[in-house]
Write an enzyme that holds these catalytic residues in place. Structure first.
Site, PDB file in Angstrom:
ATOM      1  N   GLU A 146       3.767  33.651 -10.340  1.00 23.98           N
ATOM      2  CA  GLU A 146       2.804  34.203 -10.025  1.00 23.98           C
ATOM      3  C   GLU A 146       3.400  35.002  -8.548  1.00 23.98           C
ATOM      4  OE1 GLU A 146      -1.173  32.511  -9.455  1.00 23.98           O
ATOM      5  OE2 GLU A 146      -1.613  33.770  -7.816  1.00 23.98           O
ATOM      6  N   LYS A 191      -7.330  25.665  -7.536  1.00 23.68           N
ATOM      7  CA  LYS A 191      -6.269  26.257  -8.540  1.00 23.68           C
ATOM      8  C   LYS A 191      -4.941  26.929  -7.396  1.00 23.68           C
ATOM      9  CE  LYS A 191      -4.391  29.941 -10.656  1.00 23.68           C
ATOM     10  NZ  LYS A 191      -3.374  30.962 -10.072  1.00 23.68           N
ATOM     11  N   ASP A 250       6.303  16.399 -14.664  1.00 25.91           N
ATOM     12  CA  ASP A 250       5.497  16.617 -15.523  1.00 25.91           C
ATOM     13  C   ASP A 250       4.257  17.275 -14.920  1.00 25.91           C
ATOM     14  OD1 ASP A 250       3.435  16.735 -17.426  1.00 25.91           O
ATOM     15  OD2 ASP A 250       4.109  14.821 -18.214  1.00 25.91           O
TER      16      ASP A 250
HETATM   17  C1  MEV Z   1      -4.707  32.760  -7.056  1.00 28.60           C
HETATM   18  O1  MEV Z   1      -3.359  32.315  -7.713  1.00 28.60           O
HETATM   19  C2  MEV Z   1      -5.063  31.640  -6.096  1.00 28.60           C
HETATM   20  C3  MEV Z   1      -6.505  31.822  -5.161  1.00 28.60           C
HETATM   21  O2  MEV Z   1      -7.566  32.480  -5.935  1.00 28.60           O
HETATM   22  C4  MEV Z   1      -6.608  30.711  -4.705  1.00 28.60           C
HETATM   23  C5  MEV Z   1      -8.349  30.897  -3.687  1.00 28.60           C
HETATM   24  O3  MEV Z   1      -9.127  31.531  -4.043  1.00 28.60           O
HETATM   25  O4  MEV Z   1      -8.211  30.020  -2.736  1.00 28.60           O
HETATM   26  C6  MEV Z   1      -6.153  32.966  -4.316  1.00 28.60           C
END
Ligand code: MEV
Length: 438
Positions: free
Chosen positions: A85, A280, A296
């Site tokens: 990313e 995430k 892992d």
């Molecule tokens: C994108 O990979 C991750 C975000 O969406 C995390 C968040 O919203 O805190 C930017």
């Protein structure tokens, strides 16, 4: 539709590709060429990678990046990060730089215990089972002494074996709930080997136990497996600074910034839709370090999300508060990581990543990885509450769009310059390329 194939794994790599070309790619030479292009020219290195898994036909590259300037417990680290990313590494580096001038990150390992279970069915008197377990428990420890010998030398081993009655959830269901310390190893093989031996000993001892009826002697082992839920393998990382050292802009004073930041984290503590995205973003940093160091990431992901839901509701893994004019931001996350075993001595880039980190032990790697997650979350929330996420994200994504449009080096140079002062969107990049080409 491709035909059923048997003995595929026994085919040579070239024959596997021929089979794929014939049945999936209409003998398109491009498909074969693409697979072959990614083979390593060093045959022994390629063989090493081929042998990591079954049916390997090529290599799948991910960027191996670094994020410098991470000051953690007064030691400076450059973090290895494996992630595709675009904006993650830039965001981590930015957060590291911001906090290195404010005392850096503090991190501590709270616990390192791992869990494994033997799940079994027992039909009969549970009191008799308890008595049997009491008598057989020393034999369970003895039965794994060969497996635990080396681990004990390194300070690990089996810590406790507990009989748990789960019949209130499923009829006849019991467990051996076992805890382990695995020193610098992630420990999955060690734990699973111990559990499978416990299961064998449990069932053979039950057969020979005079106190059991014929049915009771017949303990049925359902399965023996470690748990990736490791709430007792926990690490905490934090940053803090006086509120007036936080970003101060025309739009947002430091105090407003701190309050908005804390509010954003609180939202992730009460609103699961937000919490999942929030976490995430944390895992963007964590997984990148976990992958680079040969650990892992599926185990880490599963354990982290389960921990986020430990109170019966899915919540943020990070916390923020303002206390006596101090802004405090922290993460608490279970991370069962290893720095020996597995890929750590096999994969050349994993070895290099660990070398880059100064050959950390498992506890140090837990701290570094938790910090990567906290830094990533800081960077994400910082963007979300100020410019919005797209500005930085699209800037980093610009090169991907240019590559999709087959931009030449000269076009790239001109458009990177153009987009330093213009907002990047996919359609705007396409328009600007067309303008250049016309
Ligand atoms: C994108 O990979 C991750 C975000 O969406 C995390 C968040 O919203 O805190 C930017």
């Amino acid at each position: 539709m491709a035909p059923v194939v048997s003995g595929f794994s026994k085919l040579s790599k070239v024959d596997k590709i021929k089979w794929l070309a014939e049945h999936h790619f209409s003998n398109d030479q491009n498909a074969t060429d693409t697979l072959v292009t990614y083979w390593n020219s060093d045959d022994s290195l390629q063989q090493l990678h081929d042998e990591f898994t079954e049916n390997t036909i090529s290599n799948y590259y991910l960027p191996f990046s670094v994020a410098p300037n991470f000051l953690i417990n007064d030691t400076r680290y450059t973090l290895p990060m494996t992630i595709e990313e675009s904006s993650v590494v830039a965001a981590a580096s930015k957060a590291a730089k911001f906090w290195q001038n404010r005392g850096g990150f503090k991190a501590e390992v709270l616990s390192t215990t791992k869990v494994g279970q033997v799940h079994f069915s027992f039909e009969g008197n549970s009191e008799k089972l308890r008595q049997f377990f009491k008598e057989v428990k020393p034999k369970l420890y003895d039965a794994v002494s060969n497996i635990t010998k080396n681990m004990e030398k390194r300070g690990g081993g089996v810590r406790e074996i507990e009989l748990r009655d789960k019949t209130s959830t499923i009829d006849k269901y019991y467990q051996l709930h076992c805890t382990f310390e695995t020193a610098d190893a992630m420990g999955a093989n060690f734990i699973n080997s111990c559990l499978e031996q416990f299961a064998k000993t449990l069932s053979s001892e039950a057969k020979a136990y005079d106190g059991f009826s014929k049915t009771e002697k017949d303990i049925e082992i359902i399965m023996s497996i470690l748990s990736n839920y490791v709430p007792q393998c926990l690490v905490k990382a934090s940053v803090s600074c006086p509120v007036n050292e936080l970003p101060d802009t025309d739009q947002l004073s430091s105090q407003d910034y701190a309050e908005k930041f804390v509010r954003a984290v609180h939202i992730a503590e009460v609103e699961p839709y937000r919490a999942v995205t929030h976490n995430k973003g944390i895992m963007n940093g964590i997984d990148a370090v976990v992958l680079a160091t040969g650990n892992d990431f599926r185990a880490i992901e599963a354990g982290a999300h389960a921990y986020a839901a430990k109170d019966g509701k899915y919540k943020s893994l990070t916390h923020a508060e303002i206390k006596e004019d101090q802004f405090i931001f922290s993460i608490e996350i279970p991370l069962a990581l290893g720095t020996v075993g597995g890929l750590t001595t096999l994969h050349p880039l994993v070895k290099l990543a660990l070398q880059l980190l100064g050959r950390p032990n498992a506890k140090t790697l837990m701290k570094i990885t938790a910090v990567a997650g906290l830094a990533q979350n800081f960077a994400a929330i910082n963007s979300l509450i100020t410019t919005g996420i797209q500005q930085g994200h699209m800037k980093m994504h610009l090169m991907n769009i240019l590559n999709q449009c087959n931009a030449t080096d000269q076009e790239k140079e001109q458009l990177v310059e153009y987009f330093t002062t213009n907002i990047v969107t996919h359609s705007e990049v396409v328009t600007q390329i067309e303008n250049l080409r016309n």
